[in-house]
Write an enzyme that holds these catalytic residues in place. Structure first.
Site, PDB file in Angstrom:
ATOM      1  N   GLY A 280       0.866  -1.188   0.000  1.00 21.54           N
ATOM      2  CA  GLY A 280       0.000   0.000   0.000  1.00 21.54           C
ATOM      3  C   GLY A 280       0.896   1.229   0.000  1.00 21.54           C
ATOM      4  O   GLY A 280       0.588   2.249   0.601  1.00 21.54           O
TER       5      GLY A 280
ATOM      6  N   LEU B  43      -2.120   6.520   3.832  1.00 20.32           N
ATOM      7  CA  LEU B  43      -1.494   6.296   5.135  1.00 20.32           C
ATOM      8  C   LEU B  43       0.035   6.392   5.019  1.00 20.32           C
ATOM      9  O   LEU B  43       0.714   6.940   5.880  1.00 20.32           O
ATOM     10  CB  LEU B  43      -1.895   4.917   5.677  1.00 20.32           C
TER      11      LEU B  43
ATOM     12  N   LYS C 284       1.803   8.091   2.841  1.00 16.62           N
ATOM     13  CA  LYS C 284       2.217   9.489   2.657  1.00 16.62           C
ATOM     14  C   LYS C 284       2.049  10.310   3.922  1.00 16.62           C
ATOM     15  O   LYS C 284       2.923  11.043   4.326  1.00 16.62           O
ATOM     16  CB  LYS C 284       1.282  10.146   1.624  1.00 16.62           C
TER      17      LYS C 284
ATOM     18  N   ASP D  46     -15.552   2.036  12.509  1.00 21.28           N
ATOM     19  CA  ASP D  46     -14.332   2.781  12.182  1.00 21.28           C
ATOM     20  C   ASP D  46     -13.622   3.292  13.441  1.00 21.28           C
ATOM     21  O   ASP D  46     -12.391   3.322  13.485  1.00 21.28           O
ATOM     22  CB  ASP D  46     -14.709   3.967  11.273  1.00 21.28           C
TER      23      ASP D  46
ATOM     24  N   HIS E  48     -10.599   2.085  18.547  1.00 21.80           N
ATOM     25  CA  HIS E  48      -9.975   3.133  19.368  1.00 21.80           C
ATOM     26  C   HIS E  48     -10.727   3.385  20.681  1.00 21.80           C
ATOM     27  O   HIS E  48     -10.129   3.462  21.750  1.00 21.80           O
ATOM     28  CB  HIS E  48      -9.892   4.445  18.590  1.00 21.80           C
TER      29      HIS E  48
ATOM     30  N   LYS F 279     -17.958  12.530  13.287  1.00 17.59           N
ATOM     31  CA  LYS F 279     -17.232  13.224  12.215  1.00 17.59           C
ATOM     32  C   LYS F 279     -17.948  14.543  11.950  1.00 17.59           C
ATOM     33  O   LYS F 279     -19.151  14.659  12.186  1.00 17.59           O
ATOM     34  CB  LYS F 279     -17.248  12.374  10.945  1.00 17.59           C
TER      35      LYS F 279
HETATM   36  C1  BG6 Z   1      -8.741   6.123  11.882  1.00 17.93           C
HETATM   37  C2  BG6 Z   1     -10.122   6.210  11.270  1.00 17.93           C
HETATM   38  O1  BG6 Z   1      -8.532   4.862  12.450  1.00 17.93           O
HETATM   39  O2  BG6 Z   1      -8.635   7.113  12.902  1.00 17.93           O
HETATM   40  C3  BG6 Z   1     -10.366   7.598  10.702  1.00 17.93           C
HETATM   41  O3  BG6 Z   1     -10.214   5.242  10.233  1.00 17.93           O
HETATM   42  C4  BG6 Z   1     -10.143   8.643  11.772  1.00 17.93           C
HETATM   43  O4  BG6 Z   1     -11.693   7.706  10.187  1.00 17.93           O
HETATM   44  C5  BG6 Z   1      -8.788   8.440  12.420  1.00 17.93           C
HETATM   45  O5  BG6 Z   1     -10.213   9.913  11.148  1.00 17.93           O
HETATM   46  C6  BG6 Z   1      -8.631   9.365  13.606  1.00 17.93           C
HETATM   47  O6  BG6 Z   1      -7.301   9.290  14.057  1.00 17.93           O
HETATM   48  P1  BG6 Z   1      -6.669  10.473  14.879  1.00 17.93           P
HETATM   49  O7  BG6 Z   1      -5.339   9.960  15.279  1.00 17.93           O
HETATM   50  O8  BG6 Z   1      -6.617  11.667  13.950  1.00 17.93           O
HETATM   51  O9  BG6 Z   1      -7.595  10.735  16.019  1.00 17.93           O
END
Ligand code: BG6
Length: 492
Positions: free
Chosen positions: A10, A15, A17, A242, A247, A352
């Site tokens: 990839g 990601l 870049k 997502d 997270h 978002k």
């Molecule tokens: C990614 C998601 O895992 O985390 C994205 O796929 C999201 O949609 C991103 O924008 C958020 O990451 P960070 O580090 O900017 O909070």
């Protein structure tokens, strides 16, 4: 010295870049932490090494604001290479890749290298790539006495429990568990590490860290970004898969876990998985009021520089269906059913195109009322500990103090630690840490399969409930804080 080779499948993707090459640059040329690192980016596009390098230099300037002088640039460019390869059908390409790695080994005067294969590709390509690597003797299991051969798998790890389990079975048929690193880049964020330090490194918090003293816990991640050209992926995933499946649940696990026996990866993961197992799955009755979803319509988003931009509705984003019912906002009121947390709601919220970017964890303590013998202090608010994950990194603790010259009137005061405000702040970016710790074999920054298994059970329970009812979307304008009245809003 033995070369350390990072192969990025990839290699022309976003990601690579935006995150991976800047992380490589800092590790290699600024921090000097991985002095023998070489990168081979692998992609379908037919590029020469020089064109790839020039693309990366430009991307680092425009996307990450990194301007390199000639010395810095030659440090990085000397270690970047590109290999054209169709991951799925080009079996010969894997042999070319192996020869290229062998050349780097030969030039370094070594007969083996340590390797990380980073899969920054669509999930349906994970297994086929690993199969080709195994067929060509490029994984550890196939080559006894080889150096490190680890495979880093980007999220999403599956789309449901069934799908994730299938992917996992396939990977385990080709690799040892100890060579599979399932990425959740939030685990590489400095402040997530700090959760354990604050919890277990201070005598004051642990005795209070339970249902007797804590009213609720709120974990929120608001982004101003929309889907940024990833509409094709996001429209199938939605923010529940997502952001929450990985997270937010990882943050919840770190906040709610029992003290691990030691701070080694397995002890930490053993405790996190117990929390994920104790999450109460949703039912149609509880999902109605307690699993709220939203989707943004058109609206005005304010940027940090003060400008306002009218943003399109989610349904008008590129590669999103105009009738999409995919959620871009979610707020869950959920429960960890164990002795420590019985009766304490955990609010998980991700959105978002919200009004501002912030990720925080709020620990709201119970008020004194009822146990408060002094009527004079009746107005005092409850204490609150807030972990500021990003963009500001730090934490603050809200306590009450006497207002000067005002009898017993109380004010909330904030005791603050702002790590990112320090002149010597040097927090590594999440992806720097991910690469470094994968190389060091620190698996605590990566998800173990049983953690994913239990998180998918929880997520699937919500998805099953949502399938029973068609949502009324859009229900919040871009640039606001999610759906208005009638929706679950945890108290601030
Ligand atoms: C990614 C998601 O895992 O985390 C994205 O796929 C999201 O949609 C991103 O924008 C958020 O990451 P960070 O580090 O900017 O909070």
């Amino acid at each position: 010295m033995r070369p350390f080779i990072l192969v990025i499948f990839g290699g022309t993707g976003d990601l690579t870049k935006r995150k991976l090459i800047p992380a490589v640059y800092r590790l290699l040329c600024i921090r000097g932490q991985l002095p023998t690192l070489h990168v081979i980016a692998v992609g379908r596009r037919n590029l020469t090494d020089d064109v790839f390098r020039a693309d990366m230099r430009e991307a680092m300037r425009t996307e990450s604001g990194i301007e390199m002088n000639d010395v810095q640039w030659s440090c990085l460019s000397a270690r970047l290479g590109y290999e054209t390869l169709d991951f799925v059908s080009d079996a010969d390409g894997y042999r070319r890749l192996e020869s290229r790695i062998r050349m780097i080994e030969a030039v370094s005067g070594e007969s083996v290298s340590d390797r990380l294969y980073y899969l920054a590709v669509a999930p349906e390509q994970f297994t086929v790539i690993v199969q080709h690597l195994a067929d060509n003797g490029m994984t550890a299991r196939m080559e006894a006495g080889s150096g490190i051969r680890r495979v880093l798998v980007e999220k999403p790890f599956g789309t449901s429990l069934e799908d994730a389990a299938k992917l996992n079975r396939h990977l385990l048929s080709l690799l040892d568990e100890s060579d599979i690193f399932r990425i959740d880049h939030y685990l590489g964020k400095e402040m997530l590490q700090d959760i354990l330090a604050v919890r277990f490194g201070n005598a004051v918090f642990e005795p209070l860290w339970n249902h007797r003293h804590i009213e609720y816990i709120r974990i929120l991640s608001h982004e101003t970004l929309g889907v940024e050209g990833r509409g094709g992926y996001f429209d199938h995933a939605g923010i529940l898969k997502d952001m929450v499946q990985n997270h937010l649940l990882q943050m919840l696990a770190l906040i709610a876990m029992e003290p691990p026996l030691q701070l080694d990866p397995e002890s930490i993961r053993d405790e996190k998985v117990k929390v994920l197992r104790a999450l109460r799955p949703f039912t149609p009755e509880s999902a109605g009021p307690d699993a709220i979803r939203g989707q943004y319509g058109a609206g005005t988003v304010r940027h940090s520089k003060g400008t306002s931009v009218l943003m399109p509705a989610y349904r008008s984003e590129e590669r999103v269906s105009p009738e999409s019912d995919t959620e871009t906002y979610v707020c869950l009121k959920t429960w960890v059913d164990n002795l420590r947390w019985g009766g304490v709601p955990f609010y998980l919220e991700a959105g978002k195109r919200m009004s501002r970017k912030t990720t925080q964890i709020i620990i709201q303590f119970k008020p004194l009322s009822g146990r408060q013998p002094y009527p004079e202090f009746g107005q005092a608010g409850a204490n609150r500990l807030v972990f500021e994950i990003q963009p500001r990194e730090g934490f603050h603790f809200i306590v009450n103090g006497k207002r000067p010259d005002a009898d017993w009137a109380m004010d909330e005061v904030s005791m603050e630690y702002c790590q990112s405000c320090r002149a010597d702040n040097n927090s590594p970016e999440a992806y720097e840490r991910i690469l470094l710790e994968a190389w060091r074999n620190n698996a605590s920054l990566f998800a173990r399969w049983d953690e994913l298994y239990h998180s998918w059970i929880f997520i699937d329970s919500i998805r099953a409930c949502w399938q029973l009812e068609k949502p009324v979307f859009p229900n919040y304008p871009a640039g606001t804080d999610g759906p208005p009245d009638g929706f679950l809003q945890p108290p601030d």
